[in-house]
Enzyme design. Structure first.
Site, PDB file in Angstrom:
ATOM      1  N   ASP A   1      22.667  38.917  76.655  1.00  0.00           N
ATOM      2  CA  ASP A   1      23.507  39.841  77.156  1.00  0.00           C
ATOM      3  C   ASP A   1      22.555  41.134  77.468  1.00  0.00           C
ATOM      4  OD1 ASP A   1      26.122  40.115  76.959  1.00  0.00           O
ATOM      5  OD2 ASP A   1      26.183  40.472  74.730  1.00  0.00           O
TER       6      ASP A   1
ATOM      7  N   GLU B   1      37.754  39.042  76.545  1.00  0.00           N
ATOM      8  CA  GLU B   1      38.158  39.455  75.377  1.00  0.00           C
ATOM      9  C   GLU B   1      39.232  40.236  75.217  1.00  0.00           C
ATOM     10  OE1 GLU B   1      35.321  41.679  71.541  1.00  0.00           O
ATOM     11  OE2 GLU B   1      34.675  41.333  73.724  1.00  0.00           O
TER      12      GLU B   1
END
Length: 275
Positions: free
Chosen positions: A93, A192
């Site tokens: 990330d 998400e």
């Protein structure tokens, strides 16, 4: 002359592998990891993709949000994971404010993640607003995974962790964002906490795989935070989380047993000492 065969190395998962899995209709398994030991277990178990998420901010460092994580933090955690892995695709990330200012800065951050941490790809949040940045990074030879829907780095903008894109306009924008990321060269997109029907629509509209977390069963793959999935974290219980083990209780019992044995003098015994 020995005829013994050398053990074959596991077939390496690449970004192309996961795209081909979508094409075949094979589901993709992804979990987070942040350290050498856990990553080694997950890789040996056969997970295809390991995400070194900025969720390390929550589960490893104890912060309330992912915002405090720095690029140096993420490089450290990613390098620990990479050293443990033989087969899985490792994605690091990019943390908050390591890619949002300029495309040049984003490229430098992504380059550090690849060179210093050994990541196989990077992930960043956002849609059309970061599509030019994604293209810049991909053009430099660095694979990019996108992230749409609930984007935790923007928690102070949205003010809530509730389901995203339930309203028609936001859903329409999410579909456009997904297409923009694909056009920019992203090889996959995390969805998400969005409605299942919307995730299905996005998944069917793209040639690249989608990885869902709280986005229903229609995505090409699924991801969970390993600490949540193993029941190490007892305080986080969203609807989408399935706990496959209760390691919090088992580890608490083990530590309590150890303390008892030390106090009683039972540990170490005669077989656990040197003469």
């Amino acid at each position: 002359m020995s005829t013994q065969k050398k053990p074959s190395r596991p077939e390496k998962i690449t970004t192309q592998t996961v795209v081909e899995m979508k094409q075949r209709g094979d589901k993709i398994s992804m979990l987070t990891a942040y350290d050498y030991t856990m990553a080694g277990i997950m890789d040996a178990a056969g997970v295809e993709v390991i995400l070194v998420g900025d969720s390390a901010s929550n589960v490893m460092a104890g912060y309330d949000t992912t915002v405090p994580m720095t690029l140096d933090h993420m490089i450290y955690h990613t390098s620990c994971v990479v050293r443990a892995v033989d087969r899985a695709l490792v994605i690091g990330d990019l943390p908050f404010m390591s890619y949002q200012v300029t495309a040049k800065e984003a490229l430098i951050s992504a380059g550090r993640m690849m060179k210093e941490a050994g990541a196989h790809a990077i992930k960043l949040e956002g849609g059309k607003s970061v599509s030019s940045t994604v293209k810049r990074i991909v053009d430099a030879g660095i694979p990019v995974m996108g992230h749409l829907g609930l984007t935790p780095q923007s928690i102070y903008k949205f003010g809530t962790y509730k389901v995203r894109a339930k309203e028609e306009q936001e859903a329409k924008e999410l579909v456009e964002d997904a297409k923009a990321l694909e056009d920019a060269g992203a090889f996959s997109i995390v969805l998400e906490k969005i409605p299942s029907d919307l995730a299905k629509k996005v998944t069917e509209s793209l040639s690249i795989p989608t990885i869902g977390i709280g986005a229903g069963p229609h995505c090409d793959g699924q991801v969970l935070v390993i600490h949540d999935m193993l029941g190490l974290n007892k305080d986080f219980s969203p609807r989408f989380l399935r706990r496959y083990e209760d390691l919090h209780s088992k580890m608490t019992d083990a530590v309590s047993h150890y303390i008892s044995d030390v106090k009683s003098g039972d540990f170490p015994n005669e077989n656990e000492q040197y003469n």
